[in-house]
Design an enzyme around this catalytic site. Structure first.
Site, PDB file in Angstrom:
ATOM      1  N   ARG A   1      24.157  -7.070 -38.153  1.00 47.30           N
ATOM      2  CA  ARG A   1      23.084  -6.085 -38.324  1.00 47.30           C
ATOM      3  C   ARG A   1      23.208  -4.911 -37.369  1.00 47.30           C
ATOM      4  NH1 ARG A   1      18.747  -7.823 -40.792  1.00 47.30           N
ATOM      5  NH2 ARG A   1      17.502  -6.381 -39.580  1.00 47.30           N
TER       6      ARG A   1
ATOM      7  N   CYS B   1      18.236 -11.709 -42.029  1.00 49.74           N
ATOM      8  CA  CYS B   1      19.210 -12.358 -41.161  1.00 49.74           C
ATOM      9  C   CYS B   1      19.051 -13.863 -41.296  1.00 49.74           C
ATOM     10  CB  CYS B   1      19.106 -11.859 -39.722  1.00 49.74           C
ATOM     11  SG  CYS B   1      18.117 -12.849 -38.644  1.00 49.74           S
TER      12      CYS B   1
ATOM     13  N   ASP C   1      16.180 -14.426 -26.955  1.00 53.21           N
ATOM     14  CA  ASP C   1      17.557 -14.932 -27.071  1.00 53.21           C
ATOM     15  C   ASP C   1      17.798 -16.178 -26.217  1.00 53.21           C
ATOM     16  OD1 ASP C   1      18.102 -12.910 -28.843  1.00 53.21           O
ATOM     17  OD2 ASP C   1      19.085 -11.609 -27.381  1.00 53.21           O
TER      18      ASP C   1
ATOM     19  N   LYS D   1      27.423  -8.602 -24.740  1.00 57.66           N
ATOM     20  CA  LYS D   1      27.586  -8.281 -26.169  1.00 57.66           C
ATOM     21  C   LYS D   1      26.643  -7.157 -26.583  1.00 57.66           C
ATOM     22  CE  LYS D   1      25.370 -10.998 -29.271  1.00 57.66           C
ATOM     23  NZ  LYS D   1      24.482 -10.351 -30.247  1.00 57.66           N
ATOM     24  N   ASN D   2      25.355  -7.317 -26.282  1.00 59.26           N
ATOM     25  CA  ASN D   2      24.388  -6.372 -26.828  1.00 59.26           C
ATOM     26  C   ASN D   2      24.451  -4.997 -26.161  1.00 59.26           C
ATOM     27  OD1 ASN D   2      23.666  -8.236 -28.682  1.00 59.26           O
ATOM     28  ND2 ASN D   2      21.766  -8.874 -27.665  1.00 59.26           N
TER      29      ASN D   2
ATOM     30  N   ARG E   1      14.348  -9.140 -40.940  1.00 56.36           N
ATOM     31  CA  ARG E   1      14.387  -8.309 -39.723  1.00 56.36           C
ATOM     32  C   ARG E   1      14.425  -6.860 -40.183  1.00 56.36           C
ATOM     33  NH1 ARG E   1      19.031 -10.464 -35.850  1.00 56.36           N
ATOM     34  NH2 ARG E   1      18.455  -8.735 -34.502  1.00 56.36           N
ATOM     35  N   PRO E   2      13.242  -6.243 -40.265  1.00 54.92           N
ATOM     36  CA  PRO E   2      13.171  -4.894 -40.835  1.00 54.92           C
ATOM     37  C   PRO E   2      13.882  -3.857 -39.972  1.00 54.92           C
ATOM     38  CG  PRO E   2      11.041  -5.556 -39.919  1.00 54.92           C
ATOM     39  CD  PRO E   2      11.937  -6.738 -39.803  1.00 54.92           C
ATOM     40  N   VAL E   3      14.227  -2.711 -40.608  1.00 56.63           N
ATOM     41  CA  VAL E   3      14.834  -1.597 -39.865  1.00 56.63           C
ATOM     42  C   VAL E   3      13.982  -0.328 -40.063  1.00 56.63           C
ATOM     43  CG1 VAL E   3      17.199  -2.454 -39.782  1.00 56.63           C
ATOM     44  CG2 VAL E   3      16.446  -1.159 -41.783  1.00 56.63           C
TER      45      VAL E   3
ATOM     46  N   ARG F   1      30.453 -15.411 -32.097  1.00 55.88           N
ATOM     47  CA  ARG F   1      29.935 -14.036 -32.178  1.00 55.88           C
ATOM     48  C   ARG F   1      29.532 -13.525 -30.802  1.00 55.88           C
ATOM     49  NH1 ARG F   1      25.746 -12.815 -36.948  1.00 55.88           N
ATOM     50  NH2 ARG F   1      25.993 -10.827 -35.885  1.00 55.88           N
TER      51      ARG F   1
HETATM   52  N1  EPU Z   1      11.198  -4.526 -35.656  1.00 53.94           N
HETATM   53  C1  EPU Z   1      10.544  -3.953 -36.718  1.00 53.94           C
HETATM   54  N2  EPU Z   1      11.128  -2.867 -37.319  1.00 53.94           N
HETATM   55  C2  EPU Z   1      12.315  -2.350 -36.891  1.00 53.94           C
HETATM   56  C3  EPU Z   1      12.968  -2.938 -35.791  1.00 53.94           C
HETATM   57  C4  EPU Z   1      12.388  -4.029 -35.183  1.00 53.94           C
HETATM   58  O1  EPU Z   1       9.475  -4.402 -37.125  1.00 53.94           O
HETATM   59  O2  EPU Z   1      12.773  -1.373 -37.482  1.00 53.94           O
HETATM   60  C5  EPU Z   1      10.605  -5.703 -34.993  1.00 53.94           C
HETATM   61  C6  EPU Z   1      11.471  -6.951 -35.172  1.00 53.94           C
HETATM   62  O3  EPU Z   1      11.218  -7.596 -36.397  1.00 53.94           O
HETATM   63  C7  EPU Z   1      11.090  -7.759 -33.974  1.00 53.94           C
HETATM   64  C8  EPU Z   1      10.831  -6.710 -32.899  1.00 53.94           C
HETATM   65  O4  EPU Z   1      10.615  -5.489 -33.592  1.00 53.94           O
HETATM   66  O5  EPU Z   1       9.904  -8.462 -34.213  1.00 53.94           O
HETATM   67  C9  EPU Z   1      11.957  -6.517 -31.909  1.00 53.94           C
HETATM   68  O6  EPU Z   1      13.200  -6.384 -32.578  1.00 53.94           O
HETATM   69  P1  EPU Z   1      14.356  -5.467 -31.980  1.00 53.94           P
HETATM   70  O7  EPU Z   1      14.487  -4.259 -32.822  1.00 53.94           O
HETATM   71  O8  EPU Z   1      14.099  -5.282 -30.525  1.00 53.94           O
HETATM   72  O9  EPU Z   1      15.642  -6.371 -32.185  1.00 53.94           O
HETATM   73  P2  EPU Z   1      17.094  -5.881 -32.515  1.00 53.94           P
HETATM   74  O10 EPU Z   1      17.370  -4.566 -31.925  1.00 53.94           O
HETATM   75  O11 EPU Z   1      17.339  -6.068 -33.975  1.00 53.94           O
HETATM   76  C10 EPU Z   1      18.181  -6.894 -30.365  1.00 53.94           C
HETATM   77  C11 EPU Z   1      19.291  -7.854 -30.061  1.00 53.94           C
HETATM   78  C12 EPU Z   1      18.884  -9.249 -30.470  1.00 53.94           C
HETATM   79  C13 EPU Z   1      17.618  -9.622 -29.692  1.00 53.94           C
HETATM   80  C14 EPU Z   1      16.524  -8.585 -29.940  1.00 53.94           C
HETATM   81  C15 EPU Z   1      15.268  -8.817 -29.112  1.00 53.94           C
HETATM   82  C16 EPU Z   1      21.252  -6.476 -30.286  1.00 53.94           C
HETATM   83  C17 EPU Z   1      22.486  -6.151 -31.035  1.00 53.94           C
HETATM   84  N3  EPU Z   1      20.485  -7.447 -30.784  1.00 53.94           N
HETATM   85  O12 EPU Z   1      17.968  -6.985 -31.771  1.00 53.94           O
HETATM   86  O13 EPU Z   1      19.938 -10.107 -30.062  1.00 53.94           O
HETATM   87  O14 EPU Z   1      17.165 -10.887 -30.100  1.00 53.94           O
HETATM   88  O15 EPU Z   1      17.014  -7.266 -29.637  1.00 53.94           O
HETATM   89  O16 EPU Z   1      15.556  -8.814 -27.769  1.00 53.94           O
HETATM   90  O17 EPU Z   1      20.987  -5.904 -29.239  1.00 53.94           O
HETATM   91  C18 EPU Z   1      21.230 -12.069 -30.117  1.00 53.94           C
HETATM   92  O18 EPU Z   1      21.965 -11.554 -29.242  1.00 53.94           O
HETATM   93  O19 EPU Z   1      21.316 -13.285 -30.427  1.00 53.94           O
HETATM   94  C19 EPU Z   1      20.238 -11.236 -30.788  1.00 53.94           C
HETATM   95  C20 EPU Z   1      19.689 -11.574 -31.929  1.00 53.94           C
END
Ligand code: EPU
Length: 420
Positions: free
Chosen positions: A92, A116, A304, A22-23, A121-123, A396
């Site tokens: 997201r 979420c 995960d 998926k990811n 979950r900040p961006v 999902r």
């Molecule tokens: N973070 C920030 N700011 C940002 C982005 C991330 O502070 O702008 C922090 C997050 O809050 C977290 C850490 O950085 O503490 C890591 O988050 P990451 O950005 O790596 O997560 P993501 O890209 O939103 C992906 C997967 C998630 C998985 C995480 C961690 C996808 C679509 N989603 O999310 O998958 O848990 O990486 O490995 O690839 C799932 O499949 O169930 C799922 C939630």
């Protein structure tokens, strides 16, 4: 609305084939925006999140169709550079269109994802990264409004590695002027596959699989095809299912290297693991040993798999301590597992699991994807009947999970319900 009805107590046996990741796809599909043309992704799983991403690309004017496991995308018909709230609120990962839209079309309007199911979950890394690449960004009416005549190579260093922000910046930097350095980059296999795919499209990327990615921007990219890697989290979840049930199972079509942290913890718990090139056999011990762990970025133990590990540890002979260092509030499954008779206490980002409990079937509620997986695992061993409500969460990210579990002998049925 569907629910799962599970009769616990069957030791799983046999083999199960793992679907595409998926990811990976959620990053690969938006990458097609970078070059107008036709793309094919093989080994595509039929998942709600893949459908949501397909729908988003369609809303943007692109052609997307899935036939069997082959996903076709025609990105040449794109006519809107926008990810509306209606799509983003469902998933997201929609934010992945930001980088490609900016890089290829110089503008993007992407709804802010908001919180979420388990917390904020900040961006900010995505937004700051695009700004560093020279984009003009403002937040208006809940939308990220981004503009850039031409992105310019820069140096971006993450405080903590982010899967999504690394992917987004990689895609944007691929078409930027000059060189972009991404330090403390995510090393997850899904990001490596995205980088390999971009290379196939003509991008110049060095350091794939390391914390330091260097991208030399190119003028244009061309369409490419790819087969998606197997889903390591689906694979880990089935291994946990085999182990919690006390059974012996083989998972096929996986990349064992992607699962090394999970396999090592399963071995510490007493499971016998036999690894072949693309399959893993798991044999359960008489009694599972308690194994504490902390989640970490790849190649560490994945967040995960945290919920599934907590479910597994309910059956271990002793106490284990599970820390989530990535998402500190991802514990919505715990109260539901406790309804099944588990003895788990959470303080901040640490769960203390007292094992050796006899779980007893009850109605429980899915709250998010991996939480739902942990409830199904618990249901497999709970005495009597467990009903897992709101299984749209599981759809999902797990393709036909009940059919795959049935093939392993589990007594699980998908039932239509009015209950919510
Ligand atoms: N973070 C920030 N700011 C940002 C982005 C991330 O502070 O702008 C922090 C997050 O809050 C977290 C850490 O950085 O503490 C890591 O988050 P990451 O950005 O790596 O997560 P993501 O890209 O939103 C992906 C997967 C998630 C998985 C995480 C961690 C996808 C679509 N989603 O999310 O998958 O848990 O990486 O490995 O690839 C799932 O499949 O169930 C799922 C939630």
């Amino acid at each position: 609305m569907d629910k799962f009805v599970i009769q616990g107590g069957v030791k799983l046996s046999g083999d199960v084939t793992i679907s595409g990741a998926k990811n990976s796809l959620l990053a690969l599909m938006p990458a097609t925006i970078l070059s107008p043309g036709e793309f094919i992704f093989d080994n595509t799983p039929d998942l709600r999140d893949v459908n949501t991403m397909s729908r988003l690309l369609q809303v943007m004017g692109m052609g997307v169709s899935l036939s069997g496991k082959r996903l076709h995308i025609d990105s040449s018909t794109i006519n809107k550079y926008e990810a509306p709230y209606e799509q983003v609120k469902k998933m997201r990962a929609s934010i992945y269109v930001l980088g490609p839209l900016l890089a290829r079309y110089g503008e993007a309007r992407v709804s802010l994802p908001g919180g979420c199911a388990w917390g904020p979950r900040p961006v900010n890394y995505h937004i700051e990264g695009m700004k560093k690449l020279g984009a003009d960004i403002s937040i208006e009416h809940g939308y990220i409004i981004a503009k850039a005549k031409k992105l310019k190579g820069t140096r971006i260093s993450f405080d903590t590695p982010s899967v999504g922000a690394t992917g987004n910046i990689l895609m944007a930097a691929a078409l930027a002027d000059g060189t972009t350095l991404i330090e403390n980059a995510a090393m997850e296999p899904e990001i490596n596959q995205l980088a390999q795919f971009l290379k196939k499209m003509g991008a110049k990327i060095h350091g794939i699989g390391t914390k330091r990615l260097e991208v030399d921007g190119v003028e244009e990219l061309k369409p490419a095809n790819l087969a998606t890697i197997p889903d390591r989290i689906e694979a880990g979840t089935f291994l946990a299912a085999g182990a919690i049930s006390g059974g012996a199972i083989t998972i096929k079509n996986c990349i064992p290297d992607h699962l090394s942290a999970v396999l090592s913890k399963l071995e510490q718990a007493g499971c016998t693991i036999t690894v072949e090139r693309s399959s893993i056999k798991l044999e359960s011990p008489e009694a599972l040993e308690p194994v504490s762990l902390a989640t970490d970025v790849y190649p560490g133990f994945p967040t995960d798999m945290q919920a599934q590990w907590i479910a597994l540890m309910c059956r271990a002979a002793g106490t284990s301590v599970i820390t989530d260092s990535i998402f500190v509030d991802r514990f919505k499954h715990v109260p539901e597992l406790n309804r099944l008779g588990a003895n788990i206490n959470v303080e901040e980002n640490v769960a203390v699991v007292r094992g050796s409990v006899n779980l007893k079937g009850a109605k429980v509620m899915s709250t998010d994807l991996r939480a739902s997986a942990s409830l199904i695992l618990a249901g497999l061993v709970a005495e009597g009947e467990t009903e897992v409500l709101r299984v749209y969460h599981i759809d999902r990210g797990y393709e036909s999970i009940e059919k795959k579990l049935q093939k392993l002998g589990a007594q699980i049925e998908r039932v239509k319900t009015e209950e919510f």
